[in-house]
Design a protein around this motif. Sequence first.
Motif, PDB file in Angstrom:
ATOM      1  N   GLY A 293      -1.674   4.054  -6.423  1.00 10.10           N
ATOM      2  CA  GLY A 293      -0.812   5.235  -6.371  1.00 10.10           C
ATOM      3  C   GLY A 293      -0.110   5.367  -5.031  1.00 10.10           C
ATOM      4  N   GLU A 294       0.686   6.416  -4.913  1.00 11.14           N
ATOM      5  CA  GLU A 294       1.368   6.689  -3.646  1.00 11.14           C
ATOM      6  C   GLU A 294       0.406   7.400  -2.701  1.00 11.14           C
ATOM      7  N   PRO A 295       0.327   6.968  -1.456  1.00 16.92           N
ATOM      8  CA  PRO A 295      -0.586   7.655  -0.529  1.00 16.92           C
ATOM      9  C   PRO A 295      -0.049   9.032  -0.143  1.00 16.92           C
ATOM     10  N   ASP A 296      -0.960   9.964   0.066  1.00 14.10           N
ATOM     11  CA  ASP A 296      -0.588  11.288   0.549  1.00 14.10           C
ATOM     12  C   ASP A 296      -1.266  11.456   1.904  1.00 14.10           C
ATOM     13  N   TRP A 297      -0.446  11.266   2.972  1.00 16.21           N
ATOM     14  CA  TRP A 297      -1.032  11.226   4.321  1.00 16.21           C
ATOM     15  C   TRP A 297      -1.448  12.593   4.837  1.00 16.21           C
ATOM     16  N   THR A 298      -1.167  13.634   4.045  1.00 12.82           N
ATOM     17  CA  THR A 298      -1.607  14.965   4.486  1.00 12.82           C
ATOM     18  C   THR A 298      -3.042  15.261   4.036  1.00 12.82           C
ATOM     19  N   ARG A 299      -3.549  14.458   3.127  1.00 12.12           N
ATOM     20  CA  ARG A 299      -4.912  14.684   2.623  1.00 12.12           C
ATOM     21  C   ARG A 299      -5.940  14.449   3.729  1.00 12.12           C
ATOM     22  N   GLU A 300      -6.965  15.256   3.727  1.00  8.39           N
ATOM     23  CA  GLU A 300      -8.053  15.029   4.675  1.00  8.39           C
ATOM     24  C   GLU A 300      -9.385  15.117   3.965  1.00  8.39           C
ATOM     25  N   ALA A 301     -10.078  14.000   3.910  1.00  6.22           N
ATOM     26  CA  ALA A 301     -11.364  13.983   3.214  1.00  6.22           C
ATOM     27  C   ALA A 301     -12.460  14.504   4.125  1.00  6.22           C
ATOM     28  N   GLU A 302     -13.510  14.982   3.495  1.00  9.24           N
ATOM     29  CA  GLU A 302     -14.702  15.384   4.242  1.00  9.24           C
ATOM     30  C   GLU A 302     -15.448  14.111   4.652  1.00  9.24           C
ATOM     31  N   ILE A 303     -15.913  14.078   5.887  1.00  9.91           N
ATOM     32  CA  ILE A 303     -16.576  12.867   6.383  1.00  9.91           C
ATOM     33  C   ILE A 303     -18.065  13.122   6.549  1.00  9.91           C
ATOM     34  N   GLU A 304     -18.862  12.240   6.023  1.00  3.93           N
ATOM     35  CA  GLU A 304     -20.297  12.312   6.317  1.00  3.93           C
ATOM     36  C   GLU A 304     -20.729  10.993   6.926  1.00  3.93           C
ATOM     37  N   ARG A 305     -21.237  11.065   8.147  1.00  8.19           N
ATOM     38  CA  ARG A 305     -21.704   9.844   8.802  1.00  8.19           C
ATOM     39  C   ARG A 305     -23.190   9.672   8.566  1.00  8.19           C
ATOM     40  N   ILE A 306     -23.575   8.479   8.178  1.00  2.00           N
ATOM     41  CA  ILE A 306     -24.994   8.190   7.958  1.00  2.00           C
ATOM     42  C   ILE A 306     -25.443   7.235   9.051  1.00  2.00           C
ATOM     43  N   ASN A 307     -26.417   7.683   9.821  1.00  2.00           N
ATOM     44  CA  ASN A 307     -26.942   6.804  10.867  1.00  2.00           C
ATOM     45  C   ASN A 307     -28.015   5.905  10.271  1.00  2.00           C
ATOM     46  N   VAL A 308     -27.839   4.626  10.483  1.00  2.00           N
ATOM     47  CA  VAL A 308     -28.866   3.710  10.001  1.00  2.00           C
ATOM     48  C   VAL A 308     -29.423   2.908  11.167  1.00  2.00           C
ATOM     49  N   MET A 309     -30.651   2.475  10.995  1.00  2.00           N
ATOM     50  CA  MET A 309     -31.293   1.628  11.997  1.00  2.00           C
ATOM     51  C   MET A 309     -31.654   0.334  11.289  1.00  2.00           C
ATOM     52  N   ILE A 310     -30.920  -0.703  11.559  1.00  2.00           N
ATOM     53  CA  ILE A 310     -31.234  -1.971  10.908  1.00  2.00           C
ATOM     54  C   ILE A 310     -31.563  -2.981  11.996  1.00  2.00           C
ATOM     55  N   ASP A 311     -32.690  -3.601  11.855  1.00  2.00           N
ATOM     56  CA  ASP A 311     -33.092  -4.617  12.818  1.00  2.00           C
ATOM     57  C   ASP A 311     -32.474  -5.947  12.387  1.00  2.00           C
ATOM     58  N   PRO A 312     -31.559  -6.491  13.211  1.00  2.00           N
ATOM     59  CA  PRO A 312     -30.910  -7.760  12.803  1.00  2.00           C
ATOM     60  C   PRO A 312     -31.944  -8.839  12.485  1.00  2.00           C
ATOM     61  N   LYS A 313     -33.072  -8.792  13.154  1.00  2.00           N
ATOM     62  CA  LYS A 313     -34.096  -9.826  12.947  1.00  2.00           C
ATOM     63  C   LYS A 313     -34.770  -9.673  11.588  1.00  2.00           C
ATOM     64  N   ALA A 314     -34.673  -8.484  11.011  1.00  2.00           N
ATOM     65  CA  ALA A 314     -35.323  -8.273   9.714  1.00  2.00           C
ATOM     66  C   ALA A 314     -34.471  -8.782   8.548  1.00  2.00           C
ATOM     67  N   MET A 315     -33.227  -9.174   8.841  1.00  2.00           N
ATOM     68  CA  MET A 315     -32.359  -9.692   7.784  1.00  2.00           C
ATOM     69  C   MET A 315     -32.817 -11.106   7.411  1.00  2.00           C
ATOM     70  N   ARG A 316     -32.854 -11.378   6.121  1.00  2.00           N
ATOM     71  CA  ARG A 316     -33.436 -12.645   5.685  1.00  2.00           C
ATOM     72  C   ARG A 316     -32.451 -13.808   5.708  1.00  2.00           C
ATOM     73  N   THR A 317     -31.159 -13.492   5.786  1.00  2.00           N
ATOM     74  CA  THR A 317     -30.170 -14.570   5.902  1.00  2.00           C
ATOM     75  C   THR A 317     -29.378 -14.353   7.177  1.00  2.00           C
ATOM     76  N   ARG A 318     -28.759 -15.429   7.633  1.00  2.00           N
ATOM     77  CA  ARG A 318     -28.025 -15.341   8.884  1.00  2.00           C
ATOM     78  C   ARG A 318     -26.738 -16.141   8.714  1.00  2.00           C
ATOM     79  N   VAL A 319     -25.612 -15.528   9.117  1.00  2.26           N
ATOM     80  CA  VAL A 319     -24.362 -16.278   9.094  1.00  2.26           C
ATOM     81  C   VAL A 319     -24.285 -17.076  10.384  1.00  2.26           C
ATOM     82  N   VAL A 320     -24.322 -18.400  10.261  1.00  3.74           N
ATOM     83  CA  VAL A 320     -24.350 -19.237  11.456  1.00  3.74           C
ATOM     84  C   VAL A 320     -22.944 -19.565  11.927  1.00  3.74           C
ATOM     85  N   ASP A 321     -22.014 -19.621  10.989  1.00  2.00           N
ATOM     86  CA  ASP A 321     -20.659 -20.016  11.345  1.00  2.00           C
ATOM     87  C   ASP A 321     -19.674 -19.494  10.297  1.00  2.00           C
ATOM     88  N   ILE A 322     -18.451 -19.259  10.736  1.00  2.00           N
ATOM     89  CA  ILE A 322     -17.404 -18.844   9.815  1.00  2.00           C
ATOM     90  C   ILE A 322     -16.263 -19.835   9.962  1.00  2.00           C
TER      91      ILE A 322
END
Lengths: 264, 398
Positions: B230-259
């Motif tokens: 659709g056409e954007p309406d730049w006057t619109r303002e959404a409500e923002i909810e920020r969620i704080n997360v704590m993720i330990d990079p070491k706890a991730m089971r996969t790792r991107v080694v290269d792109i």
Amino acid sequence: MIIVVCIKQVPEITEVKVDPKTKTLMREGVPSILNPLDEFAIEEALRIREKHGGEVIIVTMGPPQANEAILKCLAMGADRAIHLSDRAFAGADTLATAYTLAKAIKQFIPNFDVILCGKQAIDGDTAQVPVEMAEWLNLTQITGVKKVEVDPKGRKVVAHRETDEGYEVIESKLPVLLTAIKELNEPRLPTLMGILSAKNKETRVITAVDLDGDTGLFGLNGSPTQVVEIFAPKPRGKGTIILDEDPVATAKKIIQFLFEKGVI
Amino acid sequence: MIEVFDTCTGCGICVSRCPFGAIRIVEKRAQINEACTLCGACVKSCPFGAIEIKRKMVTPADVSSYRGIWVFAEEHGNHLRNVTLELLSEGRKLADKLGEPLAALLLGRNVTDFIKTLSAYGADKIYVTEHEVLERYNSDGYADVLTGLIVKHKPSVVLFGATINGRDLAPRIAARLRIGLTADCTGLEIDEEGRLVQIRPAFGGNIMASILSHTRPQMATVRPNVMKRGEPDWTREAEIERINVMIDPKAMRTRVVDIVKEVADRAVNIEEADIIVSGGRGLGSPENLKLMRELAEALGGAVGASRPIVDSGWLPHHQQVGQTGKTVSPKLYVAVGISGAIQHLVGMQTSDIIIAINKDSEAPIFKVATMGVIGDLFKIVPALIEELRNAKKENPTR
């Protein structure tokens, strides 16, 4: 290395049509084949076995005739197969299929190192079963891989996962689930010896009572999605065909057409 | 309900995996507090199987407690994917029909800049989660955070683009929540009972299926380029909810080694391109791909290919259209020197306009062509490029 390859027997899609009167699938007489992308998964499993030793085990769910697809995998060189076949498994959507396959693998091949699947099957094209299976089995997944290096000593795998502009190199611990795309390798053809020996290899048929799973999660009962209607796609309508006699005039006709359609 | 059993050793692995900081180890045992969203990350991480979440199946009576349409906002480098904006436009229609709010889920590292765009395309609310681990898509991190948000807020519908990552992520969440998921939809409707009717092609587009989900949320991945933006309406303002997360990079089971970037032709992802110029066996030799590139440039499109071109190594696999490549639905698909084997047709027959150029009048591609040209591509394509360039010179706005 114990490598599990999940495969599917699929109808040759070119032949599947909707009956305009009954609005059901006309599947009669439609030939069945091994899902094309599964061949790349099998080939990779065989290569891993050739390099590191071990066993390649085929797992599939499907009616008795899916045995034809199993035989092809065994003829390519897989060691043995598990065939989940029971009326109770029928009507499964991706979630129930993934659950049933995962339960069978956990129960009958608990010490597997790698699960390989074709990225998606040509009949449903969902690409959901492998990922849902990885979640049921609590495995990491790397989808759409075009290169795989297994390191059995380090208990890890490094895979090239296709992205929109190239690939990313992902490392994961074993066990892991990988889905294959056609870039992965060039599948071998079954040899005559392979075809002859396939019939002597073990295929274990597993029914619902053999599985430890919750029977309420098998088949139609365990499927949260329901196909409520199938219909033929809108016909494209007859196109305009022109015979080129003068390239410049033809080019002008094409441009005029695109202009009228608002594309340029 | 979440439960910790006696087999818990207090090892703390779950603490590092919990994105919401909801677990503490008290007297050698995991204790879960009210920050828990039941995302299931801890269950997956526990080596002793000591944590369990009992998920109830959704009963018809529960259905009314699920409200709102959610769209997973997929970002890619420094822009939002087109399909995200298409889904917001479509989601807006569905939300208005249901009289429910539309929300966008934005995950990443520095993604605040996208908030304005998501608002303009219709989001009433935007859930923003920023963390270094989320900078690049990864299955575990994204699935944990999104599952937690879904369980906490109970939306009625969650939509993802059927992109490489969308299709990696959505099934992970569906299986964790034991809910239905419909892949690669090309149509969405709300029925009289307020349910989401998910329409998708199957058997390579030979049939269409309408699908309902008996669980909540109703989840689907949607094919890029099918829904209208659709056409954007730049006057619109959404409500923002920020969620704080704590993720330990070491706890991730996969790792991107290269792109690794293998620059695609005209640097456009064919799944998102409005115009695709595809070449086939009729091109004869790799040098003739130049014609495809020039035509694509003149039309402002991307370059695709049929399987033989990719199998011969002329172009990378991510430019292949068809059964073992990508399924595309651009506004214009130009098939040059492609005969149109069914394996190719299933990947492009939902395109709006198909122009086929082939010297064989019997080629099956002509059956799906909106305009078919029988003739020599080596004469027609250069003329077409020339005429397009001339047209542009005469009318630069065109």
